[in-house]
Design an enzyme around this catalytic site. Structure first.
Site, PDB file in Angstrom:
ATOM      1  N   HIS A  33      10.252  -8.376   3.545  1.00 16.13           N
ATOM      2  CA  HIS A  33      11.271  -7.700   4.209  1.00 16.13           C
ATOM      3  C   HIS A  33      12.543  -8.289   4.346  1.00 16.13           C
ATOM      4  O   HIS A  33      13.280  -8.092   5.212  1.00 16.13           O
ATOM      5  CB  HIS A  33      10.967  -7.336   5.845  1.00 16.13           C
ATOM      6  N   THR A  34      12.838  -8.883   3.365  1.00 16.56           N
ATOM      7  CA  THR A  34      14.232  -9.866   3.237  1.00 16.56           C
ATOM      8  C   THR A  34      14.906  -8.654   2.504  1.00 16.56           C
ATOM      9  O   THR A  34      16.260  -8.885   2.686  1.00 16.56           O
ATOM     10  CB  THR A  34      14.063 -11.045   2.377  1.00 16.56           C
ATOM     11  N   ASP A  35      14.416  -7.915   1.472  1.00 18.86           N
ATOM     12  CA  ASP A  35      15.404  -7.300   0.551  1.00 18.86           C
ATOM     13  C   ASP A  35      16.613  -6.419   1.158  1.00 18.86           C
ATOM     14  O   ASP A  35      17.531  -6.320   0.857  1.00 18.86           O
ATOM     15  CB  ASP A  35      14.749  -6.902  -0.453  1.00 18.86           C
ATOM     16  N   ALA A 121      -3.008  -0.025  -3.826  1.00 12.41           N
ATOM     17  CA  ALA A 121      -3.210  -1.450  -3.889  1.00 12.41           C
ATOM     18  C   ALA A 121      -1.826  -2.068  -3.489  1.00 12.41           C
ATOM     19  O   ALA A 121      -1.806  -3.380  -3.416  1.00 12.41           O
ATOM     20  CB  ALA A 121      -3.853  -1.965  -5.164  1.00 12.41           C
ATOM     21  N   SER A 124       3.073  -1.060  -5.860  1.00  7.98           N
ATOM     22  CA  SER A 124       4.284  -0.415  -6.174  1.00  7.98           C
ATOM     23  C   SER A 124       4.394   0.582  -7.465  1.00  7.98           C
ATOM     24  O   SER A 124       5.302   0.499  -8.409  1.00  7.98           O
ATOM     25  CB  SER A 124       5.584  -1.395  -6.029  1.00  7.98           C
ATOM     26  N   SER A 125       3.409   1.509  -7.387  1.00  9.50           N
ATOM     27  CA  SER A 125       3.430   2.369  -8.679  1.00  9.50           C
ATOM     28  C   SER A 125       4.514   3.393  -8.561  1.00  9.50           C
ATOM     29  O   SER A 125       5.223   3.752  -9.640  1.00  9.50           O
ATOM     30  CB  SER A 125       2.077   3.181  -8.516  1.00  9.50           C
ATOM     31  N   GLU A 158      14.520   6.189  -4.059  1.00 12.94           N
ATOM     32  CA  GLU A 158      13.479   5.966  -2.691  1.00 12.94           C
ATOM     33  C   GLU A 158      14.282   6.243  -1.558  1.00 12.94           C
ATOM     34  O   GLU A 158      13.663   7.056  -0.792  1.00 12.94           O
ATOM     35  CB  GLU A 158      13.142   4.540  -2.710  1.00 12.94           C
ATOM     36  N   ASP A 170      11.017  -3.819  -5.543  1.00 12.18           N
ATOM     37  CA  ASP A 170      10.102  -3.301  -6.288  1.00 12.18           C
ATOM     38  C   ASP A 170      10.587  -2.825  -7.591  1.00 12.18           C
ATOM     39  O   ASP A 170      10.174  -3.101  -8.724  1.00 12.18           O
ATOM     40  CB  ASP A 170       9.416  -2.187  -5.528  1.00 12.18           C
ATOM     41  N   TYR A 219       7.209   0.966   8.769  1.00 15.17           N
ATOM     42  CA  TYR A 219       8.039   0.387   7.814  1.00 15.17           C
ATOM     43  C   TYR A 219       9.885   0.632   8.499  1.00 15.17           C
ATOM     44  O   TYR A 219      10.262  -0.320   8.557  1.00 15.17           O
ATOM     45  CB  TYR A 219       8.174   0.724   6.356  1.00 15.17           C
TER      46      TYR A 219
HETATM   47  C1  GLA Z   1       7.966  -2.597   0.074  1.00 13.80           C
HETATM   48  C2  GLA Z   1       9.432  -2.026   0.080  1.00 13.80           C
HETATM   49  C3  GLA Z   1      10.164  -3.341  -0.563  1.00 13.80           C
HETATM   50  C4  GLA Z   1      10.330  -4.466   0.406  1.00 13.80           C
HETATM   51  C5  GLA Z   1       8.761  -4.623   0.706  1.00 13.80           C
HETATM   52  C6  GLA Z   1       8.641  -6.024   1.964  1.00 13.80           C
HETATM   53  O1  GLA Z   1       7.569  -2.999  -0.890  1.00 13.80           O
HETATM   54  O2  GLA Z   1       9.160  -1.222  -1.073  1.00 13.80           O
HETATM   55  O3  GLA Z   1      11.253  -2.962  -0.844  1.00 13.80           O
HETATM   56  O4  GLA Z   1      10.913  -4.235   1.468  1.00 13.80           O
HETATM   57  O5  GLA Z   1       8.020  -3.830   1.242  1.00 13.80           O
HETATM   58  O6  GLA Z   1       9.139  -7.125   1.515  1.00 13.80           O
END
Ligand code: GLA
Length: 381
Positions: A33-35, A121, A124-125, A158, A170, A219
């Site tokens: 959760h840094t992005d 899973a 990130s599909s 997104e 992702d 989230y």
């Molecule tokens: C998901 C989001 C990413 C990121 C992660 C947590 O995968 O799609 O952008 O925030 O959670 O690091």
């Protein structure tokens, strides 16, 4: 896969596709959760992909279908679709934001996608479909976009089409992946670089198969809490993201924020430090040190960010107690999903089974195990 996709395309659309592209799923290596806080993060593009095929149409319609069901969705106007057709929003949003970057879609297309990414899973599909679509659209319309433009279009899709307030992790990893390498992203400057990951290291995923029912809402809630923290830290000055603050800044503002907001911010700020330390340790080849960072990242998610759960904590502890494991952590959004373990080459099926058996004994289900290797990012094929 290309042949199967091509055959299925003919079955569904009665013509052969002209353009193919593929993009990988990703594992979040460290940087939880840094992005979206303008921070730093590292990920790995994996050897499981989404592949798309496209053919031109003589009119201006855009038709989408999934290989599995063959159900077609026709779109004449580029705007977000309602929830029941939600999966089309991923590529449709990408098209819209590539058009904003200069792509001219002066004819329509038929599109079909196929995936080797295990569903649910946390690999990130969605980013894989976005980046494979981006590659395919650029090729079909002869638009010369760089990977950054494509990753940005995916993130915007997104945020604005799907309604997920994610960062660029992702899409960035799916676009910039490299064999035997990690992708390092500075989300503030949107700089993407690769760092070697020794081929002796392996990445194993253990999927808890647990998914919190409210995962999207949770989230968004975490996103909001981080924004609250950065607003308080910014004071009356220009609004800045959490990346710009240190733990000392946070301590001095502690009394002006509630405890939950403080802990979320502490996680993000300390996680940025861990990512930078991990990068240095990787460059030195200190894998034991990297493993410690991974575990510390998990503990911070667990206690400060509170996006872990009993199942993930159990898997991380079980993995870390096995020989050959450098470290383990939850990977991705959290609230269920999978953990990743970084191992040396002595770790194998036997050790993985021991983790699965312990988990099954406690939770009554066997976690799915996936081994991945660091692979190349999105490309037209
Ligand atoms: C998901 C989001 C990413 C990121 C992660 C947590 O995968 O799609 O952008 O925030 O959670 O690091």
């Amino acid at each position: 896969m290309k042949d199967t996709l091509s055959k299925r395309f003919v079955e569904i659309y009665g013509k052969t596709p002209e353009v193919f592209a593929q993009a990988p799923g990703r594992v979040e290596f460290i940087g939880n959760h840094t992005d979206y806080n303008g921070g730093v993060v590292m990920g790995v593009a994996i050897d499981k992909i989404v592949m798309v095929a496209l053919a031109k149409r003589s009119d201006k319609k855009f038709v989408f279908a999934k290989a599995k069901t063959g159900e077609k969705i026709e779109v004449s106007e580029i705007a977000p679709l309602d929830r029941s057709k939600n999966w089309v929003n991923y590529p449709l949003g990408v098209l819209k934001f590539l058009m904003e970057a200069g792509l001219k879609a002066d004819f329509g297309f038929e599109m079909l996608d196929m995936s080797s990414l295990p569903a649910g899973a946390g690999l990130s599909s969605s980013a894989a479909i976005e980046m494979s679509s981006a590659m395919a659209f650029c090729k079909l319309y002869g638009f010369d976009a760089d990977l950054k433009t494509m990753a940005r279009a995916g993130r915007k899709s997104e945020n604005l089409f799907v309604g997920m307030p994610c960062g660029i992790l992702d899409q960035g990893v799916s676009a910039f992946g490299k064999k035997d390498a990690l992708v390092f992203i500075d989300c503030m400057t949107e700089d993407f670089s690769n760092f070697p990951l020794s081929p002796d290291c392996k990445i194993w995923l253990f999927n808890s198969s647990k998914k919190h029912a409210l995962v999207d809402g949770l989230y968004a809630e975490r996103h909001e809490e981080c924004m609250k923290a950065s607003k308080i830290l910014s004071g009356n000055g220009e609004a800045k993201l959490l990346r710009n603050f240190s733990l000392e800044d946070l301590e001095s503002a502690k009394s002006s924020m509630d405890d939950v907001v403080y802990r979320r911010a502490k996680h993000v700020i300390s996680e940025n430090d861990r990512v930078l330390k991990t990068r240095d340790l990787l460059l030195k080849g200190d894998m034991e040190g990297v493993g410690k960072m991974l575990k510390a990242s998990h503990d911070s998610s667990r206690y400060l960010f509170e996006n872990s759960c009993e199942e993930l904590d159990f898997l991380v502890e079980a993995a870390c107690s096995q020989n050959g494991v450098y470290g383990a952590r939850l990977s991705g959004g959290g609230f269920g999903g999978a953990i990743m373990a970084l191992t040396d080459s002595s770790f194998g099926e036997k050790e993985a089974s021991a983790i699965c058996e312990a988990y099954e004994k406690k939770f009554g289900v066997k976690p799915a195990v996936i081994t991945c290797s660091a692979s190349d990012g999105a490309k037209a094929i």
